[in-house]
Design a protein around this motif. Sequence first.
Motif, PDB file in Angstrom:
ATOM      1  N   SER A 175      50.405  79.669   0.971  1.00 22.25           N
ATOM      2  CA  SER A 175      49.032  80.171   0.970  1.00 22.25           C
ATOM      3  C   SER A 175      48.667  80.659   2.357  1.00 22.25           C
ATOM      4  N   CYS A 176      47.975  81.786   2.418  1.00 20.05           N
ATOM      5  CA  CYS A 176      47.419  82.281   3.674  1.00 20.05           C
ATOM      6  C   CYS A 176      45.904  82.156   3.567  1.00 20.05           C
ATOM      7  N   PHE A 177      45.293  81.438   4.473  1.00 18.02           N
ATOM      8  CA  PHE A 177      43.873  81.147   4.365  1.00 18.02           C
ATOM      9  C   PHE A 177      43.044  82.108   5.204  1.00 18.02           C
ATOM     10  N   PHE A 178      41.822  82.298   4.759  1.00 18.19           N
ATOM     11  CA  PHE A 178      40.927  83.209   5.445  1.00 18.19           C
ATOM     12  C   PHE A 178      40.708  82.787   6.899  1.00 18.19           C
ATOM     13  N   HIS A 179      40.671  81.443   7.120  1.00 19.39           N
ATOM     14  CA  HIS A 179      40.442  81.001   8.499  1.00 19.39           C
ATOM     15  C   HIS A 179      41.709  81.091   9.358  1.00 19.39           C
ATOM     16  N   SER A 180      42.816  81.640   8.778  1.00 24.45           N
ATOM     17  CA  SER A 180      44.033  81.874   9.553  1.00 24.45           C
ATOM     18  C   SER A 180      44.050  83.274  10.164  1.00 24.45           C
ATOM     19  N   ARG A 181      42.917  83.961  10.071  1.00 19.47           N
ATOM     20  CA  ARG A 181      42.857  85.300  10.664  1.00 19.47           C
ATOM     21  C   ARG A 181      43.296  85.257  12.119  1.00 19.47           C
ATOM     22  N   GLY A 182      44.128  86.224  12.483  1.00 18.83           N
ATOM     23  CA  GLY A 182      44.662  86.261  13.835  1.00 18.83           C
ATOM     24  C   GLY A 182      45.944  85.468  13.988  1.00 18.83           C
ATOM     25  N   ARG A 183      46.309  84.665  12.949  1.00 21.82           N
ATOM     26  CA  ARG A 183      47.512  83.832  13.028  1.00 21.82           C
ATOM     27  C   ARG A 183      48.405  83.966  11.797  1.00 21.82           C
ATOM     28  N   ILE A 184      48.218  85.036  11.011  1.00 28.19           N
ATOM     29  CA  ILE A 184      48.987  85.158   9.769  1.00 28.19           C
ATOM     30  C   ILE A 184      50.481  85.325  10.050  1.00 28.19           C
ATOM     31  N   ILE A 200      52.402  83.866  -3.099  1.00 27.21           N
ATOM     32  CA  ILE A 200      51.546  83.871  -1.911  1.00 27.21           C
ATOM     33  C   ILE A 200      50.118  84.062  -2.375  1.00 27.21           C
ATOM     34  N   THR A 201      49.279  83.144  -2.007  1.00 25.90           N
ATOM     35  CA  THR A 201      47.853  83.288  -2.276  1.00 25.90           C
ATOM     36  C   THR A 201      47.141  83.532  -0.955  1.00 25.90           C
ATOM     37  N   ILE A 202      46.386  84.610  -0.912  1.00 26.48           N
ATOM     38  CA  ILE A 202      45.518  84.848   0.236  1.00 26.48           C
ATOM     39  C   ILE A 202      44.159  84.288  -0.152  1.00 26.48           C
ATOM     40  N   ASP A 203      43.802  83.162   0.411  1.00 26.43           N
ATOM     41  CA  ASP A 203      42.578  82.458   0.037  1.00 26.43           C
ATOM     42  C   ASP A 203      41.407  83.028   0.818  1.00 26.43           C
ATOM     43  N   VAL A 204      40.609  83.842   0.150  1.00 29.64           N
ATOM     44  CA  VAL A 204      39.423  84.437   0.790  1.00 29.64           C
ATOM     45  C   VAL A 204      38.143  83.826   0.235  1.00 29.64           C
ATOM     46  N   GLY A 205      38.282  82.669  -0.432  1.00 26.18           N
ATOM     47  CA  GLY A 205      37.135  82.037  -1.072  1.00 26.18           C
ATOM     48  C   GLY A 205      37.173  82.287  -2.569  1.00 26.18           C
ATOM     49  N   THR A 206      36.124  81.850  -3.264  1.00 27.26           N
ATOM     50  CA  THR A 206      36.057  82.020  -4.709  1.00 27.26           C
ATOM     51  C   THR A 206      34.606  82.175  -5.148  1.00 27.26           C
ATOM     52  N   ASN A 207      34.416  82.939  -6.206  1.00 23.71           N
ATOM     53  CA  ASN A 207      33.088  83.069  -6.812  1.00 23.71           C
ATOM     54  C   ASN A 207      32.978  82.251  -8.092  1.00 23.71           C
ATOM     55  N   LEU A 241      39.161  77.235  -0.054  1.00 25.76           N
ATOM     56  CA  LEU A 241      37.944  77.428   0.731  1.00 25.76           C
ATOM     57  C   LEU A 241      36.722  77.411  -0.183  1.00 25.76           C
ATOM     58  N   LYS A 242      35.771  76.560   0.117  1.00 23.25           N
ATOM     59  CA  LYS A 242      34.556  76.484  -0.695  1.00 23.25           C
ATOM     60  C   LYS A 242      33.516  77.427  -0.112  1.00 23.25           C
ATOM     61  N   GLN A 243      33.759  78.696  -0.319  1.00 23.47           N
ATOM     62  CA  GLN A 243      32.833  79.731   0.117  1.00 23.47           C
ATOM     63  C   GLN A 243      32.982  80.928  -0.805  1.00 23.47           C
ATOM     64  N   ARG A 244      31.960  81.776  -0.832  1.00 26.50           N
ATOM     65  CA  ARG A 244      32.015  82.994  -1.631  1.00 26.50           C
ATOM     66  C   ARG A 244      33.128  83.907  -1.103  1.00 26.50           C
ATOM     67  N   ARG A 245      33.696  84.684  -1.991  1.00 24.58           N
ATOM     68  CA  ARG A 245      34.794  85.563  -1.605  1.00 24.58           C
ATOM     69  C   ARG A 245      34.393  86.530  -0.497  1.00 24.58           C
ATOM     70  N   GLU A 275      35.695  92.490   6.535  1.00 24.30           N
ATOM     71  CA  GLU A 275      36.478  91.302   6.877  1.00 24.30           C
ATOM     72  C   GLU A 275      37.623  91.096   5.891  1.00 24.30           C
ATOM     73  N   TYR A 276      37.417  91.442   4.622  1.00 24.51           N
ATOM     74  CA  TYR A 276      38.498  91.369   3.631  1.00 24.51           C
ATOM     75  C   TYR A 276      39.569  92.402   3.981  1.00 24.51           C
ATOM     76  N   SER A 277      39.148  93.616   4.262  1.00 30.16           N
ATOM     77  CA  SER A 277      40.077  94.692   4.585  1.00 30.16           C
ATOM     78  C   SER A 277      40.907  94.362   5.813  1.00 30.16           C
ATOM     79  N   GLU A 278      40.264  93.811   6.830  1.00 35.22           N
ATOM     80  CA  GLU A 278      40.973  93.467   8.065  1.00 35.22           C
ATOM     81  C   GLU A 278      41.995  92.364   7.826  1.00 35.22           C
ATOM     82  N   LEU A 279      41.663  91.404   6.971  1.00 40.84           N
ATOM     83  CA  LEU A 279      42.603  90.322   6.662  1.00 40.84           C
ATOM     84  C   LEU A 279      43.843  90.874   5.957  1.00 40.84           C
TER      85      LEU A 279
END
Length: 413
Positions: free
Chosen positions: A5-14, A50-57, A70-74, A79-83
């Motif tokens: 899994s690649c998490f949204f808070h891993s931006r800059g470290r993927i 591979i799951t890119i975890d950008v949150g869930t709705n 991640l317990k946040q809205r997608r 920011e999605y595009s940059e990830l």
Amino acid sequence: MVLMSCFFHSRGRILEVLRNWPEKSIQVIVVTDGERILGLGDCGCQCLPITIDVGTNNEDLLKDEFYIGLKQRRATGQEYSELLDEFMTAVRQNYGQKVLVQFEDFANHNAFTLLEKYRANHLVFNDDIQGTAAVVLAGLIAALKSVGGTLADQTFLFFGAGEAGTGIAELVALEISRQAKVSVEEARKKIWLVDSKGLIVTSRKETLQPFKKRYAHEYEPVKDLLGAVKAIRPTALIGSAGVGQSFTEEVIEAMSSINERPIILALSNPTSQSECTAEQAYTWSQGRAIFGSGSPFDPVKYNDKLFVPAQANNAYIFPGFGLGVVISGAVRVTDDMVLAAAEGLADQVTPEHIDKGLIYPPFSIIRKISANIAARVAAKAYDLGLASQLPRPKDLVKYAESCMYTPVYRSYR
């Protein structure tokens, strides 16, 4: 294959995350953000490889104290595009330019965008758009062995204009264009789409999403599917809207009154969302329908004849397609390679299969099917000058078979 899994808070470290995976010789990656899993909807991070975890709705997941994602809205927009940009760059840096990235189960609003954005500069494939389209096109080509005529002689009506429906429609148009030697724009005139608001026509053009506009033809508005069938008089009816039981008895009877052998493809899954069952299609058409589905159905006996429903399963295409890309060292995926895969599948349908109602070869010989599709895809890559694995093998089918994994287990008895 990569499983992580690649998490949204891993931006800059993927890139660092990818380098933590111990296997370095990666040839194919399947990636999802979990937003559109079959008919199940938003599954958040709870899917692989591979799951890119950008949150869930998904409200249930957001409220679940045991949800691991991640317990946040997608994330959306920039920011999605940059990830995704960072992910694609990291994949290339870590595994090289010839790793095939398959996009899987992205929602419509991202699926088309990502494919168009990366296909020119990365080795990418969208199974929901291109894989589904290839397997359905193969079924249509095979069905013509019974119906007669060419693709250009038919009229196609799609119920559903999302990524699956429009992806199939576009590949059908490309094949008509290639076979009939006409422009793609001309070929699209043989294809009509119905969405939740009715037939897609030019008077609706201003409110249509971009990928639907190319199929907006000059015609009066038609609000429902039955009306569209009666107006357009299609040879083939193809469902991908995820609306269960939408191919009603009246719709099937209308198709049967227009065609001696109506082609009915109820592609939505799971089974509860199938547009009709195999039994309904055969019964309501008095045994004349050429039927295919996205969900599996048992054989149906009608008037003492046993019909074996064909399942349009993407597994017919992708493993062989991916193998063809890998063994040829293809540097890009093109529409011609997808068409080659579809034609390769259709060519393996025999008259005996057609007589049983099958528009696909039996899944029991999937390894043979995949080897032949791999050879077709690889051959097209070589013909187009996109292959980097040189010299070209003399027998691509045998070479594909030699590269396939064969599960052999030690006997302990």
